[in-house]
Design a protein around this motif. Sequence first.
Motif, PDB file in Angstrom:
ATOM      1  N   LYS A  14       0.831  -1.195   0.000  1.00 40.50           N
ATOM      2  CA  LYS A  14       0.000   0.000   0.000  1.00 40.50           C
ATOM      3  C   LYS A  14       0.870   1.250   0.000  1.00 40.50           C
ATOM      4  O   LYS A  14       1.918   1.280   0.632  1.00 40.50           O
ATOM      5  N   PRO A  15       0.414   2.282  -0.689  1.00 47.35           N
ATOM      6  CA  PRO A  15       1.191   3.521  -0.679  1.00 47.35           C
ATOM      7  C   PRO A  15       1.201   4.143   0.720  1.00 47.35           C
ATOM      8  O   PRO A  15       0.251   3.992   1.482  1.00 47.35           O
ATOM      9  N   GLN A  16       2.294   4.806   1.021  1.00 44.45           N
ATOM     10  CA  GLN A  16       2.402   5.522   2.290  1.00 44.45           C
ATOM     11  C   GLN A  16       1.592   6.808   2.147  1.00 44.45           C
ATOM     12  O   GLN A  16       1.791   7.574   1.213  1.00 44.45           O
ATOM     13  N   ARG A  17       0.662   7.037   3.064  1.00 42.43           N
ATOM     14  CA  ARG A  17      -0.179   8.235   3.000  1.00 42.43           C
ATOM     15  C   ARG A  17       0.182   9.160   4.159  1.00 42.43           C
ATOM     16  O   ARG A  17       0.116   8.762   5.319  1.00 42.43           O
ATOM     17  N   LEU A  18       0.552  10.371   3.802  1.00 42.71           N
ATOM     18  CA  LEU A  18       0.940  11.366   4.795  1.00 42.71           C
ATOM     19  C   LEU A  18       0.025  12.577   4.672  1.00 42.71           C
ATOM     20  O   LEU A  18      -0.444  12.898   3.582  1.00 42.71           O
ATOM     21  N   THR A  19      -0.188  13.247   5.789  1.00 44.20           N
ATOM     22  CA  THR A  19      -0.900  14.517   5.772  1.00 44.20           C
ATOM     23  C   THR A  19       0.060  15.572   6.287  1.00 44.20           C
ATOM     24  O   THR A  19       0.682  15.385   7.335  1.00 44.20           O
ATOM     25  N   PHE A  20       0.207  16.640   5.531  1.00 44.18           N
ATOM     26  CA  PHE A  20       1.109  17.726   5.918  1.00 44.18           C
ATOM     27  C   PHE A  20       0.269  18.956   6.199  1.00 44.18           C
ATOM     28  O   PHE A  20      -0.468  19.426   5.335  1.00 44.18           O
ATOM     29  N   GLU A  21       0.363  19.470   7.444  1.00 42.91           N
ATOM     30  CA  GLU A  21      -0.380  20.664   7.816  1.00 42.91           C
ATOM     31  C   GLU A  21       0.441  21.888   7.454  1.00 42.91           C
ATOM     32  O   GLU A  21       1.533  22.097   7.974  1.00 42.91           O
ATOM     33  N   LEU A  22      -0.111  22.697   6.568  1.00 43.36           N
ATOM     34  CA  LEU A  22       0.561  23.897   6.081  1.00 43.36           C
ATOM     35  C   LEU A  22       0.167  25.077   6.956  1.00 43.36           C
ATOM     36  O   LEU A  22      -1.012  25.413   7.055  1.00 43.36           O
ATOM     37  N   ASP A  23       1.156  25.691   7.605  1.00 42.97           N
ATOM     38  CA  ASP A  23       0.872  26.795   8.530  1.00 42.97           C
ATOM     39  C   ASP A  23       1.145  28.164   7.904  1.00 42.97           C
ATOM     40  O   ASP A  23       1.241  29.159   8.595  1.00 42.97           O
ATOM     41  N   ARG A  24       1.277  28.203   6.575  1.00 43.00           N
ATOM     42  CA  ARG A  24       1.486  29.466   5.862  1.00 43.00           C
ATOM     43  C   ARG A  24       0.834  29.333   4.488  1.00 43.00           C
ATOM     44  O   ARG A  24       0.215  28.320   4.198  1.00 43.00           O
ATOM     45  N   GLY A  25       1.000  30.336   3.649  1.00 38.26           N
ATOM     46  CA  GLY A  25       0.329  30.337   2.352  1.00 38.26           C
ATOM     47  C   GLY A  25       0.779  29.230   1.424  1.00 38.26           C
ATOM     48  O   GLY A  25      -0.034  28.662   0.688  1.00 38.26           O
ATOM     49  N   HIS A  26       2.072  28.900   1.433  1.00 39.51           N
ATOM     50  CA  HIS A  26       2.593  27.845   0.555  1.00 39.51           C
ATOM     51  C   HIS A  26       3.911  27.312   1.102  1.00 39.51           C
ATOM     52  O   HIS A  26       4.503  27.899   2.005  1.00 39.51           O
ATOM     53  N   VAL A  27       4.343  26.199   0.540  1.00 39.85           N
ATOM     54  CA  VAL A  27       5.654  25.628   0.842  1.00 39.85           C
ATOM     55  C   VAL A  27       6.258  25.217  -0.493  1.00 39.85           C
ATOM     56  O   VAL A  27       5.538  24.768  -1.395  1.00 39.85           O
ATOM     57  N   GLU A  28       7.565  25.403  -0.658  1.00 41.36           N
ATOM     58  CA  GLU A  28       8.217  24.996  -1.890  1.00 41.36           C
ATOM     59  C   GLU A  28       8.280  23.473  -1.940  1.00 41.36           C
ATOM     60  O   GLU A  28       8.470  22.808  -0.921  1.00 41.36           O
ATOM     61  N   LEU A  29       8.116  22.929  -3.140  1.00 41.15           N
ATOM     62  CA  LEU A  29       8.030  21.481  -3.316  1.00 41.15           C
ATOM     63  C   LEU A  29       9.217  20.747  -2.708  1.00 41.15           C
ATOM     64  O   LEU A  29       9.044  19.772  -1.983  1.00 41.15           O
ATOM     65  N   ASN A  30      10.435  21.207  -2.984  1.00 36.05           N
ATOM     66  CA  ASN A  30      11.613  20.508  -2.442  1.00 36.05           C
ATOM     67  C   ASN A  30      11.627  20.544  -0.919  1.00 36.05           C
ATOM     68  O   ASN A  30      12.026  19.578  -0.271  1.00 36.05           O
ATOM     69  N   GLN A  31      11.158  21.638  -0.322  1.00 39.14           N
ATOM     70  CA  GLN A  31      11.104  21.731   1.135  1.00 39.14           C
ATOM     71  C   GLN A  31      10.010  20.831   1.709  1.00 39.14           C
ATOM     72  O   GLN A  31      10.172  20.249   2.784  1.00 39.14           O
ATOM     73  N   LEU A  32       8.904  20.694   0.992  1.00 36.61           N
ATOM     74  CA  LEU A  32       7.836  19.799   1.438  1.00 36.61           C
ATOM     75  C   LEU A  32       8.348  18.365   1.541  1.00 36.61           C
ATOM     76  O   LEU A  32       8.078  17.674   2.526  1.00 36.61           O
TER      77      LEU A  32
END
Length: 77
Positions: A2-20
């Motif tokens: 099964k794929p690993q499923r993660l939830t990322f809570e964003l505390d600002r307007g955006h996050v850069e992909l590499n940083q995510l």
Amino acid sequence: MKPQRLTFELDRGHVELNQLLKLAGLCGSGGAGKAVVASGAVTVDGQVELRKTCKIRAGQVVRVDGAEIRVVAAPAA
């Protein structure tokens, strides 16, 4: 597997992909995240994304190497 499923809570307007990828624990550093993005292994909302610093916002889904990251807005404090 099964794929690993993660939830990322964003505390600002955006996050850069590499940083995510780094913050979600899928890469050891932002530089490693850039390399993964450049390889073509990352999709954002089902489309291959090659821009390393693409702005990811709440509501988007990022997939890489069998992992899925759902980006959600952090609850207001």
